[in-house]
Motif scaffolding. Structure first.
Motif, PDB file in Angstrom:
ATOM      1  N   PHE A  80       0.757  -1.182   0.033  1.00  0.00           N
ATOM      2  CA  PHE A  80      -0.034  -0.084   0.007  1.00  0.00           C
ATOM      3  C   PHE A  80       0.789   1.308  -0.074  1.00  0.00           C
ATOM      4  N   PRO A  81       1.868   1.414   0.883  1.00  0.00           N
ATOM      5  CA  PRO A  81       2.459   2.656   1.012  1.00  0.00           C
ATOM      6  C   PRO A  81       3.327   2.865  -0.386  1.00  0.00           C
ATOM      7  N   LEU A  82       3.745   1.976  -1.254  1.00  0.00           N
ATOM      8  CA  LEU A  82       4.176   2.178  -2.552  1.00  0.00           C
ATOM      9  C   LEU A  82       3.284   2.599  -3.497  1.00  0.00           C
ATOM     10  N   LEU A  83       1.964   2.124  -3.662  1.00  0.00           N
ATOM     11  CA  LEU A  83       0.920   2.526  -4.444  1.00  0.00           C
ATOM     12  C   LEU A  83       0.646   3.846  -4.167  1.00  0.00           C
ATOM     13  N   ALA A  84       0.233   4.178  -2.828  1.00  0.00           N
ATOM     14  CA  ALA A  84      -0.248   5.480  -2.298  1.00  0.00           C
ATOM     15  C   ALA A  84       0.809   6.567  -2.833  1.00  0.00           C
ATOM     16  N   LYS A 143      -7.567   0.149   2.448  1.00  0.00           N
ATOM     17  CA  LYS A 143      -8.777  -0.139   3.242  1.00  0.00           C
ATOM     18  C   LYS A 143      -9.148   1.205   3.840  1.00  0.00           C
ATOM     19  N   TYR A 144      -8.805   2.372   3.413  1.00  0.00           N
ATOM     20  CA  TYR A 144      -9.063   3.966   4.047  1.00  0.00           C
ATOM     21  C   TYR A 144     -10.577   4.059   3.450  1.00  0.00           C
ATOM     22  N   PRO A 145     -11.118   4.664   4.372  1.00  0.00           N
ATOM     23  CA  PRO A 145     -12.732   5.107   3.995  1.00  0.00           C
ATOM     24  C   PRO A 145     -12.578   6.280   2.912  1.00  0.00           C
ATOM     25  N   ALA A 156      -3.823  12.090   2.671  1.00  0.00           N
ATOM     26  CA  ALA A 156      -3.085  12.643   3.773  1.00  0.00           C
ATOM     27  C   ALA A 156      -2.783  12.038   5.003  1.00  0.00           C
ATOM     28  N   ARG A 157      -3.758  10.978   5.168  1.00  0.00           N
ATOM     29  CA  ARG A 157      -3.629   9.893   6.146  1.00  0.00           C
ATOM     30  C   ARG A 157      -2.649   8.927   5.678  1.00  0.00           C
ATOM     31  N   TRP A 162       2.326   6.307   7.105  1.00  0.00           N
ATOM     32  CA  TRP A 162       3.704   5.514   6.464  1.00  0.00           C
ATOM     33  C   TRP A 162       4.902   6.458   6.299  1.00  0.00           C
ATOM     34  N   ASN A 163       4.646   7.813   6.979  1.00  0.00           N
ATOM     35  CA  ASN A 163       5.798   8.807   6.834  1.00  0.00           C
ATOM     36  C   ASN A 163       6.466   8.988   5.614  1.00  0.00           C
ATOM     37  N   LEU A 164       5.591   9.396   4.561  1.00  0.00           N
ATOM     38  CA  LEU A 164       5.856   9.344   3.202  1.00  0.00           C
ATOM     39  C   LEU A 164       6.365  10.700   2.991  1.00  0.00           C
ATOM     40  N   TRP A 165       6.619  11.677   3.891  1.00  0.00           N
ATOM     41  CA  TRP A 165       6.971  13.072   3.402  1.00  0.00           C
ATOM     42  C   TRP A 165       8.349  12.935   2.743  1.00  0.00           C
ATOM     43  N   LEU A 166       9.488  12.181   3.281  1.00  0.00           N
ATOM     44  CA  LEU A 166      10.552  12.299   2.636  1.00  0.00           C
ATOM     45  C   LEU A 166      10.570  11.843   1.156  1.00  0.00           C
ATOM     46  N   PRO A 167      10.131  10.565   0.628  1.00  0.00           N
ATOM     47  CA  PRO A 167      10.091   9.982  -0.610  1.00  0.00           C
ATOM     48  C   PRO A 167       9.196  10.875  -1.532  1.00  0.00           C
ATOM     49  N   LEU A 168       8.176  11.346  -0.912  1.00  0.00           N
ATOM     50  CA  LEU A 168       7.242  12.073  -1.740  1.00  0.00           C
ATOM     51  C   LEU A 168       7.760  13.379  -2.061  1.00  0.00           C
ATOM     52  N   GLY A 169       8.526  13.935  -1.033  1.00  0.00           N
ATOM     53  CA  GLY A 169       9.370  15.341  -1.412  1.00  0.00           C
ATOM     54  C   GLY A 169      10.405  15.061  -2.490  1.00  0.00           C
TER      55      GLY A 169
END
Length: 250
Positions: A80-84, A143-145, A156-157, A162-169
């Motif tokens: 999931f964090p990869l796909l998100a 599985k997020y609503p 945002a959730r 998953w602390n995606l800030w660094l890879p997303l940045g």
């Protein structure tokens, strides 16, 4: 009679030399100067006529994708964090493509009439396309609503969970670098067509969406083993790099 572009390739002339030749062969006058200026502005630079090399932005893109690799290897990431993360990257690509459309040949007043229609159309169409993809990612894999088509809240959730800030940045920075390096610095904005630019993200995104959704479903069905996550990430990087090199090969 050969065109200015073909002369540049045959004789190795730069834009200034071509302009001088055209002035010598064209009757002097304001209209002639405007025509010459318009032609020369759209000619590729001499460096662009050299054999194609991998742009610097390609290496930056690969480097940015190493952070998701760290997530898989060291941060216990699942599918999931990869796909998100990849979904959010697609949203960033859409924003930057709209910016590219606005930046095409900014001195052409007539072109702005087309931009006033095509840029909002692209934002709506690409936005809906990305939103539908997001519904699958966040509801099926995370599985997020999801409240209707509003996918920003689960996105945002996911970033927080998953602390995606660094890879997303890092991914956002790599695409921003590509915009400034290729589109601005290398002068792609002078040669790009508005309709062509509008369609550019779709080839990459459609292939990537299918590969990610199918690969993600397979990896999840297998229990998210390390090899499956690495394979999914490898496919993503390969598709990314191929599309990037194809787009910026000129």
């Amino acid at each position: 009679m050969p065109t200015p572009a073909s002369r540049a390739e045959v004789d190795g002339l730069g834009a200034a030399e071509i302009a001088e030749q055209m002035r010598a062969e064209t009757p002097a006058g304001v209209d002639a100067e405007k025509f010459i200026g318009a032609v020369v502005a759209r000619l590729p630079e001499a460096a662009d006529l050299a054999p194609a090399e991998k742009p610097v932005s390609a290496w930056v893109l690969v480097a940015a994708n190493l952070l998701p690799l760290c997530g898989v290897l060291f941060w216990n990431w699942e599918v999931f964090p990869l796909l998100a993360l990849f979904w959010m990257e697609n949203a960033i690509i859409g924003v930057l493509n709209a910016t590219r459309m606005l930046a095409i040949d900014p001195g052409n007043a007539a072109l702005w009439a087309g931009k006033l229609f095509m840029v909002p159309f692209f934002c709506f169409h690409y936005g809906m396309f990305t939103t539908i993809h997001g519904l699958f990612v966040f509801s099926m894999f995370g599985k997020y609503p999801v409240d209707g088509l509003y996918v920003l809240a689960p996105a945002a959730r996911a970033v927080a969970d998953w602390n995606l800030w660094l890879p997303l940045g890092a991914l956002a920075a790599s695409h921003a670098f590509s915009f400034f390096w290729n589109f601005v610095h290398r002068g792609e904005y002078r040669r790009a067509g508005l309709q062509e630019q509008m369609m550019k993200p779709y080839g990459r995104v459609v292939v990537l969406h299918l590969a990610i959704l199918l690969g993600g479903a397979a990896a999840m069905a297998l229990g998210s083993p390390l090899w499956a996550l690495l394979a999914l990430l490898g496919v993503k990087i390969a598709v990314d790099l191929t599309a990037h090199l194809k787009e910026h090969r000129s």
